[in-house]
Design a protein around this motif. Structure first.
Motif, short mmCIF file in Angstrom:
data_model
loop_
_atom_site.label_atom_id
_atom_site.label_comp_id
_atom_site.label_asym_id
_atom_site.label_seq_id
_atom_site.Cartn_x
_atom_site.Cartn_y
_atom_site.Cartn_z
N ALA A 63 0.82 -1.21 0.00
CA ALA A 63 0.00 0.00 0.00
C ALA A 63 0.86 1.26 0.00
N PHE A 64 1.99 1.24 0.72
CA PHE A 64 2.91 2.38 0.67
C PHE A 64 3.49 2.52 -0.74
N VAL A 65 3.85 1.42 -1.37
CA VAL A 65 4.39 1.46 -2.73
C VAL A 65 3.37 2.05 -3.70
N LEU A 66 2.11 1.63 -3.57
CA LEU A 66 1.07 2.01 -4.53
C LEU A 66 0.32 3.29 -4.17
N GLY A 67 0.50 3.77 -2.95
CA GLY A 67 -0.19 5.00 -2.54
C GLY A 67 -1.60 4.78 -2.05
N ALA A 68 -1.90 3.62 -1.51
CA ALA A 68 -3.25 3.30 -1.01
C ALA A 68 -3.40 3.79 0.44
N VAL A 69 -3.52 5.10 0.59
CA VAL A 69 -3.57 5.73 1.91
C VAL A 69 -4.76 5.27 2.73
N ASP A 70 -5.93 5.14 2.12
CA ASP A 70 -7.12 4.72 2.85
C ASP A 70 -6.90 3.36 3.51
N TYR A 71 -6.26 2.45 2.79
CA TYR A 71 -5.98 1.12 3.35
C TYR A 71 -5.01 1.21 4.52
N LEU A 72 -3.99 2.04 4.37
CA LEU A 72 -3.02 2.19 5.45
C LEU A 72 -3.70 2.68 6.73
N ILE A 73 -4.61 3.61 6.59
CA ILE A 73 -5.33 4.12 7.76
C ILE A 73 -6.29 3.07 8.31
N SER A 74 -7.05 2.43 7.46
CA SER A 74 -8.04 1.45 7.95
C SER A 74 -7.39 0.22 8.57
N SER A 75 -6.14 -0.07 8.20
CA SER A 75 -5.46 -1.25 8.76
C SER A 75 -4.58 -0.89 9.95
N THR A 76 -4.74 0.32 10.47
CA THR A 76 -4.05 0.77 11.68
C THR A 76 -5.04 0.74 12.84
N ALA A 77 -4.59 0.31 14.02
CA ALA A 77 -5.44 0.28 15.20
C ALA A 77 -6.04 1.67 15.43
N VAL A 78 -7.29 1.72 15.78
CA VAL A 78 -8.03 2.99 15.92
C VAL A 78 -7.32 3.96 16.85
N GLU A 79 -6.80 3.46 17.98
CA GLU A 79 -6.17 4.36 18.94
C GLU A 79 -4.86 4.96 18.43
N GLN A 80 -4.34 4.44 17.34
CA GLN A 80 -3.09 4.97 16.77
C GLN A 80 -3.33 5.95 15.62
N ARG A 81 -4.57 6.13 15.24
CA ARG A 81 -4.90 7.02 14.11
C ARG A 81 -4.94 8.47 14.57
N ASP A 82 -4.62 9.36 13.64
CA ASP A 82 -4.65 10.79 13.89
C ASP A 82 -5.38 11.44 12.71
N PRO A 83 -6.14 12.51 12.94
CA PRO A 83 -6.84 13.16 11.84
C PRO A 83 -5.93 13.62 10.70
N ASP A 84 -4.67 13.88 11.01
CA ASP A 84 -3.73 14.35 9.98
C ASP A 84 -3.03 13.21 9.22
N ASP A 85 -3.34 11.96 9.56
CA ASP A 85 -2.64 10.82 8.97
C ASP A 85 -2.70 10.80 7.44
N ALA A 86 -3.87 11.01 6.87
CA ALA A 86 -4.01 10.91 5.42
C ALA A 86 -3.09 11.90 4.70
N ALA A 87 -3.09 13.14 5.15
CA ALA A 87 -2.25 14.15 4.52
C ALA A 87 -0.76 13.84 4.69
N LEU A 88 -0.37 13.43 5.89
CA LEU A 88 1.03 13.10 6.14
C LEU A 88 1.48 11.91 5.31
N MET A 89 0.65 10.87 5.27
CA MET A 89 1.01 9.69 4.48
C MET A 89 1.11 10.01 3.00
N ALA A 90 0.17 10.78 2.50
CA ALA A 90 0.19 11.14 1.08
C ALA A 90 1.47 11.90 0.74
N GLU A 91 1.88 12.78 1.62
CA GLU A 91 3.13 13.54 1.42
C GLU A 91 4.34 12.61 1.44
N GLN A 92 4.38 11.69 2.41
CA GLN A 92 5.49 10.74 2.50
C GLN A 92 5.55 9.84 1.27
#
Length: 144
Positions: free
Chosen positions: A47-76
């Motif tokens: 997912a990191f290779v392909l840019g599947a940000v939604d999957y990266l967020i949904s496959s992370t434990a809820v307590e580890q998610r942050d509202p800024d995750d999508a933007a930060l991951m997309a930038e990375q």
């Protein structure tokens, strides 16, 4: 759902030597959850290779998610080219387990460096789906 147009009929980026369509695609597209902690880790790398940000967020434990995750991951993702994955070790994380650990090295390049990400990742099952909880990460710079 995939966010770029890489040829996914080729070998899966996760290093399994299987076609993407028979490997990580079902997990990333939400058709079939990863059966093991290692399978989830491989699908997250892909997912990191392909840019599947939604999957990266949904496959992370809820307590580890942050509202800024999508933007930060997309930038990375835009700034990083992932060039290979090597699984070093797994502990538990099988279909009947509730927790698992996967240790791996992911090779990557940015405009500033060529490096390895060495991580010991912790996973757990929630509602019969594996999720990434956290990891012990070390970046090993290969620019010398």
């Amino acid at each position: 759902m995939l966010h770029n147009h890489k040829d996914t009929t080729l070998t899966c980026p996760c290093g399994s030597n299987k076609p993407f369509s028979f490997c990580c695609e079902a997990a990333i597209e939400g058709h079939k959850p990863a059966a093991t902690a290692e399978a989830l880790m491989r699908s997250r790398y892909t997912a990191f290779v392909l840019g599947a940000v939604d999957y990266l967020i949904s496959s992370t434990a809820v307590e580890q998610r942050d509202p800024d995750d999508a933007a930060l991951m997309a930038e990375q993702i835009k700034a990083t080219t992932w060039t290979g994955l090597k699984i070093l070790n797994t502990e538990a994380g099988q279909p009947d387990d509730q927790e698992g650990v996967v240790e791996f090295i992911a090779h990557f390049e940015t405009s500033e460096q060529k490096a390895d990400l060495h991580e010991r990742s912790y996973f757990r099952k929630e509602d019969n789906h594996w999720v990434y909880v956290e990891g012990d990460v070390e970046i090993i710079n290969k620019n010398k």
